[in-house]
Design a protein around this motif. Structure first.
Motif, PDB file in Angstrom:
ATOM      1  N   LEU A 824    -127.982 133.172 -55.914  1.00  0.00           N
ATOM      2  CA  LEU A 824    -129.101 132.327 -55.514  1.00  0.00           C
ATOM      3  C   LEU A 824    -129.940 131.921 -56.719  1.00  0.00           C
ATOM      4  O   LEU A 824    -130.391 130.775 -56.830  1.00  0.00           O
ATOM      5  N   GLN A 825    -130.131 132.852 -57.645  1.00  0.00           N
ATOM      6  CA  GLN A 825    -130.862 132.510 -58.870  1.00  0.00           C
ATOM      7  C   GLN A 825    -130.113 131.427 -59.651  1.00  0.00           C
ATOM      8  O   GLN A 825    -130.736 130.488 -60.181  1.00  0.00           O
ATOM      9  N   ALA A 826    -128.801 131.563 -59.710  1.00  0.00           N
ATOM     10  CA  ALA A 826    -128.007 130.544 -60.410  1.00  0.00           C
ATOM     11  C   ALA A 826    -128.170 129.177 -59.743  1.00  0.00           C
ATOM     12  O   ALA A 826    -128.286 128.148 -60.418  1.00  0.00           O
ATOM     13  N   MET A 827    -128.200 129.158 -58.424  1.00  0.00           N
ATOM     14  CA  MET A 827    -128.386 127.902 -57.697  1.00  0.00           C
ATOM     15  C   MET A 827    -129.773 127.318 -57.965  1.00  0.00           C
ATOM     16  O   MET A 827    -129.921 126.115 -58.186  1.00  0.00           O
ATOM     17  N   PHE A 828    -130.797 128.174 -57.954  1.00  0.00           N
ATOM     18  CA  PHE A 828    -132.151 127.701 -58.200  1.00  0.00           C
ATOM     19  C   PHE A 828    -132.271 127.107 -59.602  1.00  0.00           C
ATOM     20  O   PHE A 828    -132.873 126.048 -59.801  1.00  0.00           O
ATOM     21  N   ILE A 829    -131.707 127.803 -60.574  1.00  0.00           N
ATOM     22  CA  ILE A 829    -131.786 127.338 -61.969  1.00  0.00           C
ATOM     23  C   ILE A 829    -131.110 125.977 -62.116  1.00  0.00           C
ATOM     24  O   ILE A 829    -131.638 125.068 -62.758  1.00  0.00           O
ATOM     25  N   ARG A 830    -129.949 125.833 -61.514  1.00  0.00           N
ATOM     26  CA  ARG A 830    -129.232 124.562 -61.645  1.00  0.00           C
ATOM     27  C   ARG A 830    -129.902 123.445 -60.856  1.00  0.00           C
ATOM     28  O   ARG A 830    -129.926 122.292 -61.291  1.00  0.00           O
ATOM     29  N   ALA A 831    -130.461 123.784 -59.704  1.00  0.00           N
ATOM     30  CA  ALA A 831    -131.139 122.750 -58.919  1.00  0.00           C
ATOM     31  C   ALA A 831    -132.344 122.193 -59.661  1.00  0.00           C
ATOM     32  O   ALA A 831    -132.582 120.978 -59.669  1.00  0.00           O
ATOM     33  N   VAL A 832    -133.095 123.069 -60.312  1.00  0.00           N
ATOM     34  CA  VAL A 832    -134.298 122.613 -61.008  1.00  0.00           C
ATOM     35  C   VAL A 832    -133.948 121.946 -62.339  1.00  0.00           C
ATOM     36  O   VAL A 832    -134.777 121.233 -62.931  1.00  0.00           O
ATOM     37  N   ASP A 900    -121.858 120.663 -64.491  1.00  0.00           N
ATOM     38  CA  ASP A 900    -122.839 121.668 -64.919  1.00  0.00           C
ATOM     39  C   ASP A 900    -123.802 122.091 -63.819  1.00  0.00           C
ATOM     40  O   ASP A 900    -124.370 123.191 -63.880  1.00  0.00           O
ATOM     41  N   TYR A 901    -124.022 121.222 -62.827  1.00  0.00           N
ATOM     42  CA  TYR A 901    -125.053 121.530 -61.834  1.00  0.00           C
ATOM     43  C   TYR A 901    -124.534 121.493 -60.393  1.00  0.00           C
ATOM     44  O   TYR A 901    -124.632 122.484 -59.663  1.00  0.00           O
ATOM     45  N   ILE A 902    -123.989 120.349 -59.992  1.00  0.00           N
ATOM     46  CA  ILE A 902    -123.676 120.159 -58.573  1.00  0.00           C
ATOM     47  C   ILE A 902    -122.534 121.063 -58.122  1.00  0.00           C
ATOM     48  O   ILE A 902    -122.646 121.782 -57.117  1.00  0.00           O
ATOM     49  N   ASP A 903    -121.413 121.049 -58.878  1.00  0.00           N
ATOM     50  CA  ASP A 903    -120.262 121.871 -58.488  1.00  0.00           C
ATOM     51  C   ASP A 903    -120.582 123.370 -58.508  1.00  0.00           C
ATOM     52  O   ASP A 903    -120.175 124.098 -57.584  1.00  0.00           O
ATOM     53  N   PRO A 904    -121.301 123.879 -59.529  1.00  0.00           N
ATOM     54  CA  PRO A 904    -121.639 125.314 -59.501  1.00  0.00           C
ATOM     55  C   PRO A 904    -122.522 125.694 -58.314  1.00  0.00           C
ATOM     56  O   PRO A 904    -122.376 126.784 -57.762  1.00  0.00           O
ATOM     57  N   ILE A 905    -123.450 124.815 -57.923  1.00  0.00           N
ATOM     58  CA  ILE A 905    -124.276 125.114 -56.754  1.00  0.00           C
ATOM     59  C   ILE A 905    -123.390 125.224 -55.515  1.00  0.00           C
ATOM     60  O   ILE A 905    -123.524 126.158 -54.711  1.00  0.00           O
ATOM     61  N   GLU A 906    -122.468 124.290 -55.366  1.00  0.00           N
ATOM     62  CA  GLU A 906    -121.583 124.313 -54.201  1.00  0.00           C
ATOM     63  C   GLU A 906    -120.728 125.576 -54.191  1.00  0.00           C
ATOM     64  O   GLU A 906    -120.583 126.235 -53.148  1.00  0.00           O
ATOM     65  N   ARG A 907    -120.202 125.937 -55.337  1.00  0.00           N
ATOM     66  CA  ARG A 907    -119.325 127.110 -55.371  1.00  0.00           C
ATOM     67  C   ARG A 907    -120.111 128.397 -55.142  1.00  0.00           C
ATOM     68  O   ARG A 907    -119.647 129.307 -54.451  1.00  0.00           O
ATOM     69  N   ALA A 908    -121.278 128.485 -55.746  1.00  0.00           N
ATOM     70  CA  ALA A 908    -122.106 129.682 -55.562  1.00  0.00           C
ATOM     71  C   ALA A 908    -122.460 129.861 -54.090  1.00  0.00           C
ATOM     72  O   ALA A 908    -122.452 130.993 -53.568  1.00  0.00           O
ATOM     73  N   HIS A 909    -122.771 128.775 -53.414  1.00  0.00           N
ATOM     74  CA  HIS A 909    -123.119 128.888 -51.998  1.00  0.00           C
ATOM     75  C   HIS A 909    -121.912 129.328 -51.181  1.00  0.00           C
ATOM     76  O   HIS A 909    -122.054 130.132 -50.234  1.00  0.00           O
ATOM     77  N   ALA A 910    -120.745 128.817 -51.507  1.00  0.00           N
ATOM     78  CA  ALA A 910    -119.538 129.243 -50.798  1.00  0.00           C
ATOM     79  C   ALA A 910    -119.305 130.744 -50.980  1.00  0.00           C
ATOM     80  O   ALA A 910    -118.911 131.445 -50.035  1.00  0.00           O
TER      81      ALA A 910
END
Length: 927
Positions: A824-832, A900-910
């Motif tokens: 979740l931290q990784a997702m937050f960092i990439r989203a921002v 760098d951002y969109i794909d990692p967020i998707e994978r982390a959530h999966a």
């Protein structure tokens, strides 16, 4: 640097826990998550590494589920189950033996709430291991989850019922062999009926509008075809040349053809007319009753012949008697409001009648008495606008043209007034089916439970209802632990429900119906340990739904009892996933005999010492109410919306009327199953544990003594202990730290992680006004105070069934939670960190951030992909004569932003959602 293993993380978590001795506020789960996050952002740990860790933990969690499944139904081998049942069979009195086995010990209902947590491969792997086969392997994790459609749910339900039918037939054959050996001159008079099966998959209209009447008719016809095919196969195994096969085979084919008719688009009146006329037309292959076939099989079995053949024929006749022309009985379900809307159209078009008043009961009584039944056809069904009336019309067509013998249940959700039941009786009589429909009010809301005794007294005093109940031979009610457990807590819900069940026995007896009706009580489970997932004993699962105290009330009043329980969704179907498991489960139930009790058993002190037990009940209930009404609890539970949960069913997790509601979700918008599931994912089943310690505050010794000496008290505490053994207040607090502005703004402090400084600064600034850190801290504090009192109570109550490998399971959950928080931290960092984009379609960058923070990830990713497309339209796709120098080829899409951002967020959530499944497996949760 070498990536950590699961063993490394588990050991690290153990070491971090030691630090709480010196620093009580230290949070080991969040610290481990922070360590993992730093490794992830430093490139020392990759998402591939995270996936490998999660996969290993998934397999371990599936082992846990398989072990628990086996423990609950063991022994598994068929010969061991035959011996276990044989040891309970009486040989002294044939009439008493008949009475024990010619009425169902249990009705099992295969329902399809959103509880299809496991993939088919995972379900099969767990069932195989639990059945004594190969252990779960890594092959079944990481694959795609199938979309859970209504057709998928129905198919899985039919598979489970098929195994249940085979297991029941094995038990029936054993009963017949025993009777033949002990009473050779009487045994052919025995007609065993140890279990009945039913399903509401395809017929449950409560809270959904996506099931059409033609779906229900089509499902019922397909079930008829399937069951007839199974009868054919059973008879062929007995005698491949049996005369009845020439009638049963064409009947099965005919039912299949009619089922196919109703899978077509019937919105066109012409198409509907063709399908309906085919079904309603006379046809020599059209069977509406199995009574003649049952009589012929029984007669053949009674004639002098080979004994084993006679047993097989009677076993087949018993299956026909139990199931009729379908895979089992069916349950339609509507909401009380749907019935209210329908009855007002008929008897109160001006809207002057208050259905909660005694006047409404009198008005409906007169309307029922004066009714003349109306004929109906498929055209009437097609044009009917009212959902409730449509269900009665569908039932009328099923009884007229599919199966004339098997009764149909009409379940009424959120039923709080006797007039609602009379409204259903009105429509049943209006369409001439009241002698085949069991109307069953569902008591699950706080109001229904509090006033249910008055409701039953008033309803059973009505002569029109008494006459109806006598014709049906039963009074049917449904008690639901899911919404009840959500709104008043699992412990007080269980106690309130058993009191309501006792009031039913009292009302039946008081109105002189004891000799005329049985009590059919459908308990739909819903406990927060996971839809009936009691931790150690099948006896506890059955007693929780219908306690020995409640059963004794019926026994003393001379009222036969028909207990009914649900097995919900894919994970509930695990009990029937293999023939071995189905046989073991039904044998356990047959040995426990849940429909019977000793009326002269010693009284339980829990019910005698009401000066203590009632105060205890009220205090737990009040504590649970305080949580439910607390803005703190509501905000914490909905902080991530439903984003922590997998989609596990065809019914939506938010109530359909709330789909377009405001973004800020309330607890009442979330159904009971996801509410329970969120609590498990946050690692604290609040609605099981909370309040029990506080209720004993100041009186620990006396309350502890009462709970210890009472069988019911010990049962309550077993569930509380099992839930508490896996619960973690520290984990609840750890989720709040994700929204801690101070954490993010200080993370790059002193020159560490300088490459994250901009992202952390942005998160710190964005979250400075966010309330979630305070919300989680306040909730954790409340839970901690209550938990300290609970542990003081535990000191006075024996731990009868300690959770096996408790610390190992807790660390598994802790490691999974830490991995999730790191992701979740990784997702937050990439989203921002995604570059700012212009507002489009009223969606801003801050909106996208909030979508990520509340785990509405699919919505967020859709917006980001629209803002940053991978590819732009290409100019060379146009065949134009006029030349252009623009575009100049320098703009090929935002590939780097995706990478760098969109794909990692998707994978982390999966990966987060795979963690969800693993945590649920350890809790033993269904859903």
């Amino acid at each position: 640097m070498k990536s950590p293993t699961v063993a490394d993380l588990s050991q690290r978590l153990r070491e971090l826990h030691k630090r709480t001795v010196d620093t009580p506020q230290f949070n080991p789960v969040f610290q481990l998550a922070h360590d993992l996050s730093r490794q992830l952002e430093a490139g020392e740990l990759s998402l591939d590494d995270c996936e490998a860790l999660i996969a290993e933990l998934e397999v371990k969690s599936l082992h846990e589920r398989a072990a628990r499944l086996e423990c609950m139904v063991a022994p598994i081998p068929a010969d061991a189950n035959e011996k276990a049942l044989a040891a309970t069979l009486r040989s002294d009195d044939f009439d008493a033996f008949r009475a024990s086995w010619e009425r169902p010990q249990l009705h099992a209902v295969f329902t399809a709430h959103p509880t299809f947590l496991l993939t088919p491969d995972q379900s099969e792997a767990v069932a195989r291991e639990a059945s004594g086969g190969d252990a779960v392997s890594a092959d079944c994790v990481g694959g795609d989850r199938p979309q859970v459609t209504l057709a998928y749910e129905h198919g899985r339900a039919m598979q489970a019922i098929g195994h249940a039918q085979d297991a029941r037939s094995a038990i029936v054959a054993q009963l017949l062999r025993h009777a033949k050996a002990v009473w050779p001159d009487k045994w052919t008079d025995l007609a065993p009926l140890p279990f009945r099966f039913a399903s509401w998959v395809g017929y449950d209209m409560d809270g959904r509008t996506d099931i059409t009447w033609s779906n229900s008719i089509g499902f019922r016809l397909s079930e008829k075809a399937k069951r007839l095919a199974r009868y054919v196969a059973d008879l062929e195994a007995i005698d491949a040349g049996h005369k009845l096969l020439s009638e049963l085979r064409p009947a099965s084919l005919y039912a299949l053809e009619r089922a196919q008719d109703f899978t077509a688009d019937l919105s066109d009146p012409a198409a509907l007319s063709v399908a309906a006329n085919r079904l309603t037309a006379p046809d020599p292959r059209k069977l509406l009753s199995l009574a003649p076939y049952i009589d012929r099989l029984e007669a053949e079995a009674a004639s002098p012949d080979d004994g084993e053949r006679a047993i097989q024929l009677k076993t087949l006749a018993a299956a026909m008697r139990a199931d009729g022309l379908g895979m089992g009985w069916i349950h339609f379900r509507v909401n009380a409001k749907q019935l209210h809307n329908a009855i007002r159209r008929r008897v109160d078009p001006d809207g002057n009648l208050d259905l909660a008043s005694k006047g409404a009961v009198v008005h409906l009584r007169r309307a029922i008495e004066g009714l003349t039944p109306r004929r109906s056809n498929f055209g009437a069904l097609a044009i009917e606008a009212s959902t409730a009336i449509r269900q009665f019309l569908a039932m009328a067509q099923i009884l007229a043209h599919v199966d004339a013998d098997a009764p149909i249940r009409m379940l009424i959700a959120e039923c709080e007034e006797p007039a609602t039941v009379l409204a259903a009786l009105y429509f049943a009589k209006l369409f001439g089916i009241e002698d085949k429909v069991d109307i069953s009010p569902l008591f699950e809301t706080e109001t229904a439970l509090e006033h249910g005794g008055r409701f039953l007294d008033e309803l059973l005093a009505e002569k029109v209802y008494q006459d109806y109940a006598k014709v049906r031979g039963r009074v049917a009610i449904q008690t639901g632990f899911s919404d009840a457990g959500r709104f008043v807590g699992q412990i007080p819900a269980s106690l309130a429900i058993e009191r309501l069940q006792g009031r039913l026995a009292q009302a039946i007896h008081a109105n002189g119906l004891s000799g005329d009706v049985a009590a059919l009580i459908f308990n739909t489970h819903g406990e927060s340990m996971g839809r009936g997932a009691h931790p150690a004993k099948m006896a506890d699962r059955l007693d929780w739904a219908l306690s020995p105290w409640a059963k004794r009330r019926f026994a003393r009043a001379g009222i036969p009892l028909e207990p009914e329980v649900s097995f919900q969704g894919g994970d509930g179907y695990l009990w029937f996933a293999t023939p071995e498991l189905a046989r073991a489960l039904l044998t356990r139930i047959a040995v426990l005999r849940p429909s019977e009790t000793d009326a002269d058993a010693p009284k339980d002190s829990f019910y005698q010492r009401t000066d203590l037990s009632l105060d205890f009940y009220r205090a737990v209930k009040e504590h649970q109410r305080e949580h439910l009404e607390s803005a703190t609890y509501s905000r914490a539970i909905t902080a991530f919306g439903l984003g922590l949960l997998n989609s596990t069913g065809s019914r939506v997790s938010r109530r359909q009327s709330d789909i377009n509601a405001d973004r800020e979700m309330s607890l009442r918008q979330i159904r009971a199953i996801p509410h329970n599931a969120i609590l498990q994912q946050l690692s604290y089943p609040v609605n099981v544990i909370a309040g029990v310690g506080t209720a004993a505050d100041g009186n620990f010794e006396e309350i502890g003594a009462l709970l210890s000496e009472s069988a019911r008290g010990r049962e309550l505490m077993r569930l509380v202990r099992a839930s508490n053994a896996l619960a973690s207040v520290k984990t609840v607090a750890a989720y709040g730290e994700l929204f801690n502005s101070a954490y993010w703004s200080s993370r790059p402090y002193r020159g560490t992680e300088t490459h994250l400084a901009e992202a952390c600064e942005a998160l710190g600034a964005y979250l400075v006004k966010d309330d979630r850190i305070g919300v989680f801290r306040r909730l954790a504090s409340r839970l901690r105070v209550d938990a300290m009192k609970l542990h003081r109570l535990f000191a006075h109550v024996p731990d009868e069934d300690p959770v096996e490998n408790r610390e190992e399971k807790r660390r598994m959950i802790g490691v999974l939670q830490a991995l999730r928080i790191a992701l979740l931290q990784a997702m937050f960092i990439r989203a921002v960190s995604v570059p700012a984009f212009s507002r489009a379609n009223d969606v801003s960058r801050d909106d996208v951030l909030e979508m990520v923070f509340t785990l509405r990830v699919d919505e967020a990713l859709a917006q980001l992909r629209r803002a940053y497309p991978r590819h732009f339209p290409r100019i060379d796709r146009f065949d134009l004569t006029e030349p252009t120098d623009w575009p100049d080829g320098g703009d090929e899409g935002y590939e780097a932003i995706h990478r760098d951002y969109i794909d990692p967020i998707e994978r982390a959530h999966a990966l987060n959602l795979r963690i969800t499944t693993a945590i649920a497996n350890i809790f033993g949760a269904h859903g």
